[in-house]
Scaffold this motif. Structure first.
Motif, PDB file in Angstrom:
ATOM      1  N   LEU A  95      28.926  21.151 -37.758  1.00 47.45           N
ATOM      2  CA  LEU A  95      28.344  20.608 -37.179  1.00 47.45           C
ATOM      3  C   LEU A  95      27.000  20.993 -36.192  1.00 47.45           C
ATOM      4  O   LEU A  95      27.036  20.933 -35.363  1.00 47.45           O
ATOM      5  N   SER A  96      25.335  20.553 -36.066  1.00 50.24           N
ATOM      6  CA  SER A  96      23.671  21.143 -35.799  1.00 50.24           C
ATOM      7  C   SER A  96      24.091  19.239 -34.776  1.00 50.24           C
ATOM      8  O   SER A  96      23.539  18.927 -35.251  1.00 50.24           O
ATOM      9  N   ASP A  97      23.644  19.972 -34.116  1.00 45.94           N
ATOM     10  CA  ASP A  97      22.962  18.945 -32.978  1.00 45.94           C
ATOM     11  C   ASP A  97      21.580  19.492 -32.644  1.00 45.94           C
ATOM     12  O   ASP A  97      20.557  19.577 -32.031  1.00 45.94           O
ATOM     13  N   TYR A  98      20.710  20.436 -34.075  1.00 46.25           N
ATOM     14  CA  TYR A  98      19.691  20.945 -33.078  1.00 46.25           C
ATOM     15  C   TYR A  98      18.527  19.961 -33.444  1.00 46.25           C
ATOM     16  O   TYR A  98      17.029  19.611 -33.153  1.00 46.25           O
TER      17      TYR A  98
ATOM     18  N   VAL B  70      30.547  22.447 -32.843  1.00 52.90           N
ATOM     19  CA  VAL B  70      29.216  21.675 -32.429  1.00 52.90           C
ATOM     20  C   VAL B  70      28.123  23.120 -32.230  1.00 52.90           C
ATOM     21  O   VAL B  70      28.773  23.341 -31.253  1.00 52.90           O
ATOM     22  N   SER B  71      26.954  23.062 -32.781  1.00 51.41           N
ATOM     23  CA  SER B  71      26.215  24.165 -31.883  1.00 51.41           C
ATOM     24  C   SER B  71      24.029  23.508 -32.400  1.00 51.41           C
ATOM     25  O   SER B  71      24.335  22.549 -32.678  1.00 51.41           O
ATOM     26  N   ALA B  72      23.581  24.135 -31.156  1.00 52.06           N
ATOM     27  CA  ALA B  72      22.289  23.766 -31.733  1.00 52.06           C
ATOM     28  C   ALA B  72      21.542  23.996 -32.913  1.00 52.06           C
ATOM     29  O   ALA B  72      20.622  24.461 -33.194  1.00 52.06           O
ATOM     30  N   ASP B  73      22.400  25.527 -33.685  1.00 49.84           N
ATOM     31  CA  ASP B  73      21.848  26.317 -34.371  1.00 49.84           C
ATOM     32  C   ASP B  73      21.411  25.034 -36.028  1.00 49.84           C
ATOM     33  O   ASP B  73      22.121  23.818 -36.305  1.00 49.84           O
ATOM     34  N   LEU B  74      20.794  26.128 -36.863  1.00 48.33           N
ATOM     35  CA  LEU B  74      20.228  25.133 -38.026  1.00 48.33           C
ATOM     36  C   LEU B  74      21.624  24.984 -38.653  1.00 48.33           C
ATOM     37  O   LEU B  74      22.193  25.727 -38.631  1.00 48.33           O
TER      38      LEU B  74
ATOM     39  N   SER C 125      36.087   6.311 -23.305  1.00 45.61           N
ATOM     40  CA  SER C 125      35.948   6.652 -24.875  1.00 45.61           C
ATOM     41  C   SER C 125      34.507   7.521 -25.118  1.00 45.61           C
ATOM     42  O   SER C 125      33.617   7.651 -24.663  1.00 45.61           O
ATOM     43  N   ALA C 126      34.737   8.188 -26.021  1.00 41.86           N
ATOM     44  CA  ALA C 126      34.001   9.191 -26.692  1.00 41.86           C
ATOM     45  C   ALA C 126      32.922   8.694 -27.297  1.00 41.86           C
ATOM     46  O   ALA C 126      32.914   7.491 -28.265  1.00 41.86           O
ATOM     47  N   PRO C 127      31.580   9.195 -26.448  1.00 38.92           N
ATOM     48  CA  PRO C 127      30.824   9.016 -27.207  1.00 38.92           C
ATOM     49  C   PRO C 127      30.615   8.827 -28.816  1.00 38.92           C
ATOM     50  O   PRO C 127      31.222   9.791 -29.237  1.00 38.92           O
ATOM     51  N   ASP C 128      30.162   8.337 -29.240  1.00 35.80           N
ATOM     52  CA  ASP C 128      29.882   9.003 -30.961  1.00 35.80           C
ATOM     53  C   ASP C 128      28.117   9.142 -30.763  1.00 35.80           C
ATOM     54  O   ASP C 128      27.770   9.608 -30.060  1.00 35.80           O
ATOM     55  N   PHE C 129      28.720   9.992 -32.438  1.00 29.74           N
ATOM     56  CA  PHE C 129      27.097  11.089 -33.013  1.00 29.74           C
ATOM     57  C   PHE C 129      26.692  11.059 -34.118  1.00 29.74           C
ATOM     58  O   PHE C 129      27.301  10.678 -34.712  1.00 29.74           O
ATOM     59  N   THR C 130      25.932  11.522 -34.072  1.00 24.72           N
ATOM     60  CA  THR C 130      25.117  11.687 -35.507  1.00 24.72           C
ATOM     61  C   THR C 130      24.408  13.199 -35.083  1.00 24.72           C
ATOM     62  O   THR C 130      23.181  13.840 -34.494  1.00 24.72           O
ATOM     63  N   LEU C 131      25.140  13.995 -36.448  1.00 27.55           N
ATOM     64  CA  LEU C 131      25.016  15.332 -36.124  1.00 27.55           C
ATOM     65  C   LEU C 131      24.649  16.262 -37.599  1.00 27.55           C
ATOM     66  O   LEU C 131      25.097  15.232 -38.442  1.00 27.55           O
ATOM     67  N   ASN C 132      24.531  16.657 -37.975  1.00 24.77           N
ATOM     68  CA  ASN C 132      23.606  17.191 -39.569  1.00 24.77           C
ATOM     69  C   ASN C 132      24.792  18.434 -39.975  1.00 24.77           C
ATOM     70  O   ASN C 132      25.326  19.661 -39.483  1.00 24.77           O
ATOM     71  N   LYS C 133      25.343  17.851 -41.094  1.00 24.03           N
ATOM     72  CA  LYS C 133      26.041  18.885 -41.940  1.00 24.03           C
ATOM     73  C   LYS C 133      25.273  19.673 -42.986  1.00 24.03           C
ATOM     74  O   LYS C 133      25.540  20.485 -42.674  1.00 24.03           O
ATOM     75  N   ASN C 134      23.645  19.571 -42.897  1.00 24.76           N
ATOM     76  CA  ASN C 134      22.920  20.204 -43.586  1.00 24.76           C
ATOM     77  C   ASN C 134      21.577  18.898 -42.923  1.00 24.76           C
ATOM     78  O   ASN C 134      21.723  18.478 -42.440  1.00 24.76           O
TER      79      ASN C 134
ATOM     80  N   THR D 163      24.368  13.783 -42.696  1.00 25.76           N
ATOM     81  CA  THR D 163      24.822  14.216 -41.332  1.00 25.76           C
ATOM     82  C   THR D 163      26.188  13.161 -41.892  1.00 25.76           C
ATOM     83  O   THR D 163      26.487  13.249 -41.789  1.00 25.76           O
ATOM     84  N   SER D 164      26.676  13.100 -40.341  1.00 23.15           N
ATOM     85  CA  SER D 164      28.368  12.708 -40.236  1.00 23.15           C
ATOM     86  C   SER D 164      28.336  12.316 -38.236  1.00 23.15           C
ATOM     87  O   SER D 164      27.478  12.745 -37.496  1.00 23.15           O
TER      88      SER D 164
END
Length: 170
Positions: free
Chosen positions: A109-112, A86-90, A26-35, A39-40
């Protein structure tokens, strides 16, 4: 206890932190930044096949090429498939890059903030706090059906296999 395994950056060892996900998981849930403020999460893409393209930084050659390639493929896959990069870029850097590159079919989406995606998906690079180049394909029920985590950061993923895996779920 964190799980760790080795990969490489230009032949030099780097450490990936997190679980080694496999098809059937099962894919882990995530919270990533749209800006910076919005978040998404995984549920925002419910009912769709998800091709998640992970890149260390959008401002490097291979990451640029990888994201452009999936942007081209997105229109061929139809509305039931979403391609997420997905990247860790702002988020501002991602938006600037998309505007300059004309990329408009891939969701960036950002993982920063906390690198939580990288740690949950087993692609967080301990030494540089970026996410390792990888591809995950998830079905409409968020089961992982395809995984490619590269062993060398500077190499391209297997685009054809990832796209084929997504097409099989449509």
């Amino acid at each position: 206890m964190s799980q760790e395994r080795q990969a490489a950056l230009k032949g030099n060892p780097i450490t990936l932190v997190g679980p080694e996900l496999k098809p059937g998981d099962s894919a882990p849930d995530f919270t990533l930044n749209k800006n910076l403020l919005e978040t998404s999460s995984l549920k925002d893409f419910a009912g769709k096949v998800k091709l998640i393209s992970v890149v260390p930084s959008i401002d490097t050659g291979v990451c640029d090429a990888q994201t452009r390639r999936f942007n081209e493929e997105a229109s061929k896959l139809g509305d039931n498939v979403v391609i997420i990069t997905v990247s860790a870029d702002l988020p501002m850097a991602q938006a600037r890059w998309c505007a300059a590159a004309g990329v408009d079919r891939v969701v960036l989406l950002s993982d920063y903030k906390e690198n939580s995606f990288g740690k949950a998906y087993g692609v967080f690079i301990k030494e540089v706090h970026l996410d390792m180049r990888a591809i995950f394909v998830l079905d409409t029920n968020d089961k992982i059906t395809y995984v490619e985590v590269l062993k060398e950061m500077t190499e391209h993923p297997d685009y054809e296999s990832a796209i084929s895996a997504a097409k099989q779920l449509i």
